[in-house]
Design a protein around this motif. Structure first.
Motif, PDB file in Angstrom:
ATOM      1  N   VAL A   1       0.860  -1.180   0.000  1.00  0.00           N
ATOM      2  CA  VAL A   1       0.000   0.000   0.000  1.00  0.00           C
ATOM      3  C   VAL A   1       0.897   1.230   0.000  1.00  0.00           C
ATOM      4  O   VAL A   1       1.776   1.368   0.843  1.00  0.00           O
ATOM      5  CB  VAL A   1      -0.941   0.006   1.223  1.00  0.00           C
ATOM      6  N   GLY A   2       0.681   2.097  -0.960  1.00  0.00           N
ATOM      7  CA  GLY A   2       1.470   3.320  -1.062  1.00  0.00           C
ATOM      8  C   GLY A   2       0.768   4.454  -0.347  1.00  0.00           C
ATOM      9  O   GLY A   2      -0.265   4.920  -0.792  1.00  0.00           O
ATOM     10  N   LYS A   3       1.312   4.864   0.767  1.00  0.00           N
ATOM     11  CA  LYS A   3       0.685   5.920   1.560  1.00  0.00           C
ATOM     12  C   LYS A   3       1.515   7.196   1.481  1.00  0.00           C
ATOM     13  O   LYS A   3       2.725   7.167   1.681  1.00  0.00           O
ATOM     14  CB  LYS A   3       0.553   5.467   3.014  1.00  0.00           C
ATOM     15  N   ASP A   4       0.840   8.302   1.185  1.00  0.00           N
ATOM     16  CA  ASP A   4       1.454   9.634   1.178  1.00  0.00           C
ATOM     17  C   ASP A   4       2.671   9.734   0.252  1.00  0.00           C
ATOM     18  O   ASP A   4       3.662  10.361   0.596  1.00  0.00           O
ATOM     19  CB  ASP A   4       1.853  10.059   2.600  1.00  0.00           C
ATOM     20  N   ILE A   5       2.578   9.133  -0.924  1.00  0.00           N
ATOM     21  CA  ILE A   5       3.673   9.221  -1.888  1.00  0.00           C
ATOM     22  C   ILE A   5       3.433  10.431  -2.786  1.00  0.00           C
ATOM     23  O   ILE A   5       2.403  10.522  -3.448  1.00  0.00           O
ATOM     24  CB  ILE A   5       3.785   7.935  -2.727  1.00  0.00           C
ATOM     25  N   SER A   6       4.390  11.339  -2.790  1.00  0.00           N
ATOM     26  CA  SER A   6       4.271  12.524  -3.636  1.00  0.00           C
ATOM     27  C   SER A   6       5.463  12.669  -4.587  1.00  0.00           C
ATOM     28  O   SER A   6       5.420  13.469  -5.505  1.00  0.00           O
ATOM     29  CB  SER A   6       4.135  13.784  -2.783  1.00  0.00           C
ATOM     30  N   ASN A   7       6.502  11.886  -4.397  1.00  0.00           N
ATOM     31  CA  ASN A   7       7.698  11.927  -5.228  1.00  0.00           C
ATOM     32  C   ASN A   7       7.465  11.134  -6.512  1.00  0.00           C
ATOM     33  O   ASN A   7       6.978  10.006  -6.473  1.00  0.00           O
ATOM     34  CB  ASN A   7       8.876  11.348  -4.445  1.00  0.00           C
ATOM     35  N   ASP A   8       7.847  11.711  -7.654  1.00  0.00           N
ATOM     36  CA  ASP A   8       7.583  11.099  -8.951  1.00  0.00           C
ATOM     37  C   ASP A   8       8.232   9.722  -9.115  1.00  0.00           C
ATOM     38  O   ASP A   8       7.573   8.758  -9.503  1.00  0.00           O
ATOM     39  CB  ASP A   8       7.980  12.037 -10.090  1.00  0.00           C
ATOM     40  N   GLU A   9       9.504   9.594  -8.795  1.00  0.00           N
ATOM     41  CA  GLU A   9      10.184   8.316  -8.984  1.00  0.00           C
ATOM     42  C   GLU A   9       9.679   7.248  -8.016  1.00  0.00           C
ATOM     43  O   GLU A   9       9.545   6.085  -8.382  1.00  0.00           O
ATOM     44  CB  GLU A   9      11.699   8.494  -8.887  1.00  0.00           C
ATOM     45  N   GLU A  10       9.393   7.641  -6.798  1.00  0.00           N
ATOM     46  CA  GLU A  10       8.829   6.691  -5.833  1.00  0.00           C
ATOM     47  C   GLU A  10       7.459   6.208  -6.306  1.00  0.00           C
ATOM     48  O   GLU A  10       7.130   5.027  -6.175  1.00  0.00           O
ATOM     49  CB  GLU A  10       8.718   7.354  -4.456  1.00  0.00           C
TER      50      GLU A  10
ATOM     51  N   GLN B   1       7.986   3.734  -9.154  1.00  0.00           N
ATOM     52  CA  GLN B   1       8.487   2.465  -8.607  1.00  0.00           C
ATOM     53  C   GLN B   1       7.349   1.641  -7.998  1.00  0.00           C
ATOM     54  O   GLN B   1       7.295   0.423  -8.183  1.00  0.00           O
ATOM     55  CB  GLN B   1       9.582   2.718  -7.565  1.00  0.00           C
ATOM     56  N   LEU B   2       6.447   2.293  -7.283  1.00  0.00           N
ATOM     57  CA  LEU B   2       5.302   1.580  -6.697  1.00  0.00           C
ATOM     58  C   LEU B   2       4.444   0.958  -7.796  1.00  0.00           C
ATOM     59  O   LEU B   2       4.012  -0.193  -7.677  1.00  0.00           O
ATOM     60  CB  LEU B   2       4.460   2.519  -5.829  1.00  0.00           C
ATOM     61  N   ILE B   3       4.209   1.697  -8.852  1.00  0.00           N
ATOM     62  CA  ILE B   3       3.404   1.175  -9.958  1.00  0.00           C
ATOM     63  C   ILE B   3       4.111  -0.018 -10.607  1.00  0.00           C
ATOM     64  O   ILE B   3       3.481  -1.047 -10.880  1.00  0.00           O
ATOM     65  CB  ILE B   3       3.108   2.279 -10.985  1.00  0.00           C
ATOM     66  N   LEU B   4       5.412   0.095 -10.828  1.00  0.00           N
ATOM     67  CA  LEU B   4       6.166  -1.008 -11.425  1.00  0.00           C
ATOM     68  C   LEU B   4       6.138  -2.257 -10.545  1.00  0.00           C
ATOM     69  O   LEU B   4       5.980  -3.373 -11.047  1.00  0.00           O
ATOM     70  CB  LEU B   4       7.605  -0.582 -11.718  1.00  0.00           C
ATOM     71  N   GLU B   5       6.316  -2.080  -9.243  1.00  0.00           N
ATOM     72  CA  GLU B   5       6.220  -3.214  -8.309  1.00  0.00           C
ATOM     73  C   GLU B   5       4.850  -3.874  -8.417  1.00  0.00           C
ATOM     74  O   GLU B   5       4.734  -5.104  -8.444  1.00  0.00           O
ATOM     75  CB  GLU B   5       6.376  -2.740  -6.861  1.00  0.00           C
ATOM     76  N   SER B   6       3.829  -3.051  -8.454  1.00  0.00           N
ATOM     77  CA  SER B   6       2.459  -3.557  -8.513  1.00  0.00           C
ATOM     78  C   SER B   6       2.203  -4.309  -9.810  1.00  0.00           C
ATOM     79  O   SER B   6       1.623  -5.401  -9.797  1.00  0.00           O
ATOM     80  CB  SER B   6       1.464  -2.402  -8.374  1.00  0.00           C
ATOM     81  N   ILE B   7       2.643  -3.741 -10.917  1.00  0.00           N
ATOM     82  CA  ILE B   7       2.446  -4.402 -12.211  1.00  0.00           C
ATOM     83  C   ILE B   7       3.161  -5.746 -12.238  1.00  0.00           C
ATOM     84  O   ILE B   7       2.644  -6.731 -12.774  1.00  0.00           O
ATOM     85  CB  ILE B   7       2.899  -3.487 -13.363  1.00  0.00           C
TER      86      ILE B   7
END
Length: 159
Positions: A93-102, A105-111
Motif C-alpha cells: 500500500v502506497g501511503k502519502d507518496i508525492s515523489n515522482d520516482e517513488e 516504482q510503486l506502480i512497477l512493483e504492482s504491475i
C-alpha cells in the motif's frame, strides 16, 4: 468429471474463481494506490503524471469490473469488501507518496505482481480450455507489459 453450464470442469472453475478473486483484490489495492498517487503527486512533472495516473486508474477500474464479471460468469461471488481486498492482496500500500520516482516504482512493483498472478491464472485457465478467462488474462498481460516498458523508459531503466 462434472461440468458447469459453460462446459468447464466445476472444481477447476471454482479454483479459478479463487485465483480471480485474488487478482481482483490486488487490482483494488492497485487502483486505490493510483488514486492516491494522482491526488498527491508533486513537482515539476505534476501535470504529466497527474494525467498518467488518472489514465491508469481508469483502466484499472475497467479491469476490476471485468474480473468481477468473470468471477460471476464462472459461478462465483466476487469479493467486495476492503477487508477482503487487504487480506487477499500481495501489493504494498502506497501511503502519502508525492515523489515522482517513488510513485513510478510503486506502480512497477504492482504491475510485476499483477503479471505474476495473471500468468498463473492463464496457465490454470488453459489447462481446462477456459478461453474466456484466458483471453482476458492475455489482454491484461499485453497491456501491462507495454506499461511496464514505458514506465521503465521513463525511469531510464532496462527491462
Amino acid at each position: 468429471m462434472k461440468l458447469n453450464s459453460l462446459g468447464l470442469p466445476i472444481i477447476q472453475s471454482q479454483e479459478l474463481v479463487t485465483n480471480l478473486n485474488g487478482l481482483l483484490s490486488n487490482f483494488q489495492v492497485y487502483y486505490q494506490n493510483l488514486r492516491g498517487l494522482h491526488w498527491n503527486i508533486r513537482g515539476k512533472r505534476f501535470f504529466d503524471l497527474h494525467l498518467k495516473f488518472e489514465e491508469l486508474y481508469n483502466d484499472s477500474q475497467i479491469k476490476i469490473d471485468l474480473i468481477a464479471e468473470r468471477v460471476l460468469t464462472l459461478g462465483g461471488v466476487p469479493l467486495h469488501t476492503f477487508s477482503d481486498y487487504i487480506a487477499n492482496s500481495k501489493l504494498r500500500v502506497g501511503k502519502d507518496i508525492s515523489n515522482d520516482e517513488e510513485a513510478i516504482q510503486l506502480i512497477l512493483e504492482s504491475i510485476s505482481v499483477l503479471l505474476q498472478l495473471e500468468r498463473q491464472i492463464l496457465i490454470k485457465a488453459a489447462e481446462i480450455s477456459d478461453e474466456g478467462t484466458n483471453s482476458m488474462m492475455s489482454d491484461f498481460i499485453a497491456e501491462q507489459e507495454k506499461t511496464n516498458w514505458m514506465l521503465k523508459a521513463w525511469l531510464n531503466e532496462e527491462i
